[in-house]
Design an enzyme around this catalytic site. Structure first.
Site, mmCIF file in Angstrom:
data_model
loop_
_atom_site.group_PDB
_atom_site.id
_atom_site.type_symbol
_atom_site.label_atom_id
_atom_site.label_comp_id
_atom_site.label_asym_id
_atom_site.label_seq_id
_atom_site.Cartn_x
_atom_site.Cartn_y
_atom_site.Cartn_z
ATOM 1 N N ALA A 1 7.419 -2.147 7.032
ATOM 2 C CA ALA A 1 7.295 -0.690 6.971
ATOM 3 C C ALA A 1 7.868 -0.250 5.627
ATOM 4 C CB ALA A 1 8.077 -0.057 8.103
ATOM 5 N N LYS A 2 7.085 0.546 4.891
ATOM 6 C CA LYS A 2 7.512 0.970 3.556
ATOM 7 C C LYS A 2 7.958 2.427 3.675
ATOM 8 C CE LYS A 2 5.468 0.456 -1.023
ATOM 9 N NZ LYS A 2 4.279 1.148 -1.541
ATOM 10 N N ILE A 3 9.236 2.657 3.493
ATOM 11 C CA ILE A 3 9.800 3.971 3.810
ATOM 12 C C ILE A 3 10.430 4.606 2.559
ATOM 13 C CG2 ILE A 3 11.364 5.216 5.343
ATOM 14 C CD1 ILE A 3 9.374 3.535 6.924
ATOM 15 N N THR B 1 0.853 -1.186 0.000
ATOM 16 C CA THR B 1 0.000 0.000 0.000
ATOM 17 C C THR B 1 0.890 1.238 0.000
ATOM 18 O OG1 THR B 1 -0.095 0.365 2.394
ATOM 19 C CG2 THR B 1 -1.596 -1.283 1.507
ATOM 20 N N VAL C 1 3.044 -1.258 4.658
ATOM 21 C CA VAL C 1 2.318 -0.027 4.988
ATOM 22 C C VAL C 1 3.304 1.134 5.077
ATOM 23 C CG1 VAL C 1 0.723 1.085 6.573
ATOM 24 C CG2 VAL C 1 0.702 -1.405 6.346
#
Ligand code: E4P
Length: 230
Positions: free
Chosen positions: A85-87, A27, A58
């Site tokens: 965690a998408k950073i 996402t 996310v």
């Protein structure tokens, strides 16, 4: 190859997870916005559809490293299971990646447009790096070439980071990153189904059915096949 769906549309996730060997969901804030629902409710619903083992990515919306970390930890607790965690690879994002890795959180570095962004993110500890293939192609750059270079240095330096190729608009782009040995792809639902579609397959199945049906004498099987071929 890890296949992921780049969507937060629950009916589509439910339908495609039921049909295909899909490993997870990615996402981002823009994809979240498309559903016009509160983020936390959406994430809970996605997790309950895909189960705890599937990857769920996310992306925090904060911009300062400490805030990114705080937000990412909140989503980790909310999403449970196989959470990433998408950073984005901003300077604060790279700092956040290192802080999250120190806390044992799995991280995907995202919004990657250059080889060096990917290399720095990999060195910071990112589990996946996500180059945006179609967005590069759209500015007359070379999305596939960038993925190829990233694959080259991951292999040359024997890094454990994997490539999650993202931002696709056609089957050929997906095919070409697979040829490069990219470890994973994330694809919108409609394009994912295009990977499987071929009119000659439909024709072959139609012919098989109509040739064979007079000789297949078990009514339940025929009924079941009729539903499938329509
Ligand atoms: C990936 O992580 C991004 O969410 C996504 O693939 C971007 O795709 P787009 O260029 O189609 O928006």
């Amino acid at each position: 190859m890890i296949y992921m769906l780049d969507t937060t549309n629950i009916p589509e996730i439910e339908r495609l997870f039921d049909l295909y060997p899909i490993d997870g969901v990615t996402t981002n804030p823009s994809i979240i916005a498309q559903e016009q629902k509160p983020l936390r409710r959406l994430l809970r619903d996605i997790r309950s559809v895909i189960g705890e083992e599937a990857l769920l990515h996310v992306q925090p919306i904060s911009t300062k490293a400490e805030d990114i970390v705080h937000e990412a930890l909140e989503y980790r607790d909310l999403c449970r299971g196989n959470y990433y965690a998408k950073i984005p690879v901003t300077p604060q994002g790279i700092k956040a990646i290192q802080l999250l890795k120190q806390r044992g959180v799995k991280v995907t570095a995202t919004a990657i447009f250059t080889q060096q962004q990917a290399l720095i993110a990999a060195k910071a500890g990112a589990d996946f790096v996500a180059p945006y293939v179609n967005r590069l192609d759209n500015i007359s750059s070379d999305g596939i070439g960038v993925v190829a270079d990233i694959m080259t240095f991951i292999n040359a330096y024997d890094m454990r980071t994997q490539v999650l190729a993202a931002s696709f608009k056609n089957v050929e782009q997906v095919h070409r990153v697979c040829l490069l040995g990219a470890h994973s792809v994330t694809i919108a639902p409609e394009l994912f189904e295009s990977l499987l579609y071929h009119p000659l397959t439909d024709r072959a199945v139609w012919d098989f059915y109509h040739d064979g049906v007079p000789y297949y004498d078990e009514p339940e099987i025929i009924e079941h096949n009729t539903e499938k071929t329509e």
